[in-house]
Every structure is written in structure tokens, then in C-alpha cells.
Design a protein around this motif. Structure first.
Motif, PDB file in Angstrom:
ATOM      1  N   THR A  75      -2.884 103.180  48.361  1.00 29.47           N
ATOM      2  CA  THR A  75      -4.072 102.515  47.840  1.00 29.47           C
ATOM      3  C   THR A  75      -4.328 101.200  48.561  1.00 29.47           C
ATOM      4  N   LEU A  76      -3.273 100.435  48.808  1.00 29.70           N
ATOM      5  CA  LEU A  76      -3.433  99.127  49.436  1.00 29.70           C
ATOM      6  C   LEU A  76      -3.886  99.224  50.890  1.00 29.70           C
ATOM      7  N   VAL A  77      -3.394 100.236  51.606  1.00 27.40           N
ATOM      8  CA  VAL A  77      -3.762 100.362  53.024  1.00 27.40           C
ATOM      9  C   VAL A  77      -5.034 101.166  53.212  1.00 27.40           C
ATOM     10  N   GLY A  78      -5.505 101.811  52.176  1.00 25.10           N
ATOM     11  CA  GLY A  78      -6.710 102.628  52.275  1.00 25.10           C
ATOM     12  C   GLY A  78      -7.968 101.783  52.179  1.00 25.10           C
ATOM     13  N   PRO A  79      -9.124 102.414  52.442  1.00 21.68           N
ATOM     14  CA  PRO A  79     -10.398 101.669  52.401  1.00 21.68           C
ATOM     15  C   PRO A  79     -10.818 101.268  51.000  1.00 21.68           C
ATOM     16  N   ALA A  80     -10.403 102.040  49.987  1.00 22.04           N
ATOM     17  CA  ALA A  80     -10.808 101.746  48.608  1.00 22.04           C
ATOM     18  C   ALA A  80      -9.667 101.031  47.898  1.00 22.04           C
ATOM     19  N   ARG A  81      -9.559  99.746  48.125  1.00 21.55           N
ATOM     20  CA  ARG A  81      -8.451  98.976  47.552  1.00 21.55           C
ATOM     21  C   ARG A  81      -8.686  98.716  46.067  1.00 21.55           C
ATOM     22  N   PRO A  82      -7.585  98.653  45.308  1.00 17.68           N
ATOM     23  CA  PRO A  82      -7.753  98.447  43.861  1.00 17.68           C
ATOM     24  C   PRO A  82      -8.252  97.042  43.562  1.00 17.68           C
ATOM     25  N   ARG A  83      -9.090  96.941  42.551  1.00 22.93           N
ATOM     26  CA  ARG A  83      -9.605  95.643  42.117  1.00 22.93           C
ATOM     27  C   ARG A  83      -8.970  95.282  40.789  1.00 22.93           C
ATOM     28  N   MET A  84      -8.715  94.009  40.597  1.00 23.25           N
ATOM     29  CA  MET A  84      -8.246  93.545  39.299  1.00 23.25           C
ATOM     30  C   MET A  84      -9.417  93.573  38.333  1.00 23.25           C
ATOM     31  N   PRO A  85      -9.137  93.660  37.048  1.00 25.68           N
ATOM     32  CA  PRO A  85     -10.223  93.735  36.074  1.00 25.68           C
ATOM     33  C   PRO A  85     -11.187  92.563  36.207  1.00 25.68           C
TER      34      PRO A  85
END
Length: 323
Positions: A75-85
Motif C-alpha cells: 500500500t505504501l509503495v503503490g500509487p493509492a497510498r492510505p490516508r489518515m481519517p
């Protein structure tokens, strides 16, 4: 007085751009192949749980815990990185949290049931979301199934019954394991419903990564309360369980969940008992006879029917208003 027009069919809403739901074909071939492969991979889960030298819930804990860092890294290295709330996202994160807890309950009860019933029964009852998730889809769409969909559901139900029925009659001592697997199937349906809503606003890998991390603590507490052995002597079965079931199996499943209708996803779950029946026959000598083969054939026909019958887009009331 001028009024704003509803968005045209060619305008994709923000939620669709964040996920990958869209297009004119509700059953894309790639997504359909993904959901079939996901269920083939997941069908090996009961075998690996039986091979693990930990308690059944502890095996579920390691399935999640070993997979979580891999999913987080992808997830971190991919284009769609996680967002915090952020503002307006509390509902989305609540869905992820509750979905992760529901999935933990599903895995915990299912893994206990796996060791108390046959491979076919465990997989069939553990995937009772086969019929619950499509029902949810029909309720959301506020529409009854079409004729072909109804026939596919009836064929799938009969085929599923044939896959389960004779095995249960041979040994009714499987009842406790069967009931635990049914409970797991209900929780699995809750997980699917919640994650299908998450997938409208989030790509598959971040959605799976967050929900996976939400499952870690509940499973550890569950295993500890049962007094199970948590630390294994041998890691091979647990590593394969994390890779095959959580990363590959659930990864493909969550991807398909954002692109396929609940009916297609639900009936595709019956691929698991088909494969598990063959595994139980080959590995454990669980008898495979004519009713099992007929059940497999009926499930296969139902999948073909729902795949072909889902390629036509039905216009919504808004679509007709725009014509």
C-alpha cells in the motif's frame, strides 16, 4: 426555476474515481477471473489450518499478522497510498474497523469449525454469504432477481445442498462444527457488505490492508481467552495461509468486490466447496460420489448463467430521465 441536473452517465463520481468501479459492463472478465482465482486460493485455507501446529484461532491470528506488513508495504509503495481519517471520513473508517472485527470473528469461528467437520462442510457453511450477500444486493437495488438470476440461485442452492447433504448424513457428529461454520458465514456476509461499501471510496489494497490490521487484536484476544497455543514450532503452514488465503485470496476478492455485483460474488463463493471437496477426497479420503459431482456441475452451470446474464446494463430511473 432552474434545477440542477443529475450527473450524466459519462461523469464518474468521486467515489468511483477513488475505487475502480465503473464502466458499462458490470461483470468485467478480469474481475470475474479474479473472483474465481480468489476462491480457488481460499479453498486451501481449511487444509492449511489443519496442518498448523497452533490452535485454530491462533492460526487465524498468524494468517492476519503475517499478511499485514506485506499489505501495508504494498500500500505504501503503490500509487493509492492510505490516508489518515479526515473530515467527512469518519463513516468510512468506522466501516473498516467494524469490517475488520467482523472478519476476525468469521475467521475465529470458522477455524474452530474446520477441525470439527469435513472439508466440504466447513467450506460450504463458511461461505453461506453465497446467498446472504446477493440478497443484500437485491435489497439495495430494490429489485427482484431476473428469471436467469433466479434459476442460477436455485441451481446453486441445489448444488450446494448436494455437496453438503450426503456428508452430513454419514456423520451427524459434525453438527457443532457445521453450526460454527454457519456463524462464520454470517459474519463473512457482514464483512462483505461493509467492504463493498468501503470499496466505493477506496482502492482494493488499502482497503484490505486497513481491514486486515483491524483484525489482529481481536484474533489475539480470542485465541488468548480460549487458552490456545499461539507460538508455533513450524511456520510453513502459517506462512502459506497468510500468503495464499489473506494476500492472494482476499486481495483478489476485495479487488473483485469493487467491480462485480453481489450476485456474481456470492455465487462465485461456491467455487470454494467445489475445490475443498476435491481436496478432502485427495488428502483425507473423504468420499466423493455421484451427488458431489452433480452438485459441482450445477454450481458450475449457475456460475456460467450468472456471468452471461450479468453482462447487460439495466438503466436506472435517473438514466431514463436523462434520455
Amino acid at each position: 426555476m432552474p434545477v440542477s441536473r443529475p450527473p450524466r452517465k459519462t461523469e464518474r463520481p468521486e467515489s468511483d474515481r477513488l475505487s475502480d468501479r465503473g464502466g458499462t459492463n458490470p461483470t468485467p472478465p478480469l474481475a470475474f477471473a479474479a473472483v474465481i482465482l480468489a476462491n480457488v486460493a481460499l479453498a486451501f485455507g481449511p487444509l492449511l489450518v489443519r496442518m498448523a501446529d497452533t490452535g485454530p484461532v491462533a492460526a487465524a491470528f498468524w494468517r492476519i499478522t503475517l499478511a499485514a506488513p506485506v499489505l501495508a508495504l504494498v500500500t505504501l509503495v503503490g500509487p493509492a497510498r492510505p490516508r489518515m481519517p479526515g473530515r467527512g471520513q469518519a463513516g468510512l473508517w468506522a466501516l473498516l474497523l467494524i469490517g475488520g472485527v467482523a472478519f476476525a470473528g468469521d475467521l475465529g469461528t470458522w477455524h474452530i469449525g474446520i477441525r470439527q467437520t469435513t472439508m466440504a462442510n466447513a467450506t460450504l457453511f463458511g461461505n453461506s454469504a453465497t446467498f446472504i450477500f446477493p440478497l443484500y444486493g437485491f435489497l439495495v437495488a430494490r429489485a427482484w432477481p431476473s428469471r436467469s438470476q433466479g434459476i442460477a440461485l436455485i441451481l446453486a442452492a441445489i448444488g450446494a445442498g448436494l455437496l453438503m447433504g450426503r456428508s452430513y448424513q454419514v456423520d451427524p457428529r459434525h453438527l457443532v462444527g457445521d453450526l460454527l461454520c454457519i456463524l462464520a458465514g454470517l459474519l463473512y456476509a457482514v464483512y462483505f457488505i461493509l467492504m463493498s461499501r468501503v470499496r466505493v471510496a477506496m482502492p482494493p489494497i488499502p482497503a484490505l490492508a486497513w481491514s486486515t490490521m483491524a483484525s489482529v487484536v481481536p484474533l489475539f484476544v480470542f485465541a488468548a481467552l480460549l487458552g490456545e497455543r499461539v507460538w508455533p514450532d513450524h511456520w510453513s503452514a502459517l506462512i502459506l495461509l497468510a500468503l495464499g488465503s489473506q494476500i492472494v485470496g482476499q486481495g483478489l476478492m476485495i479487488y473483485a468486490l469493487g467491480l462485480l455485483s453481489p450476485l456474481v460474488v456470492g455465487l462465485a463463493l461456491l467455487v470454494q466447496p467445489m475445490v475443498a471437496t476435491a481436496i478432502g477426497w485427495i488428502v483425507y479420503g473423504e468420499t466423493l460420489a455421484l451427488p458431489d459431482l452433480v452438485g459441482v456441475a450445477m454450481v458450475a452451470i449457475a456460475l456460467v448463467m450468472v456471468r452471461r446474464g450479468s453482462t447487460r446494463t439495466v438503466a436506472t430511473p435517473h438514466d431514463r430521465d436523462n434520455e
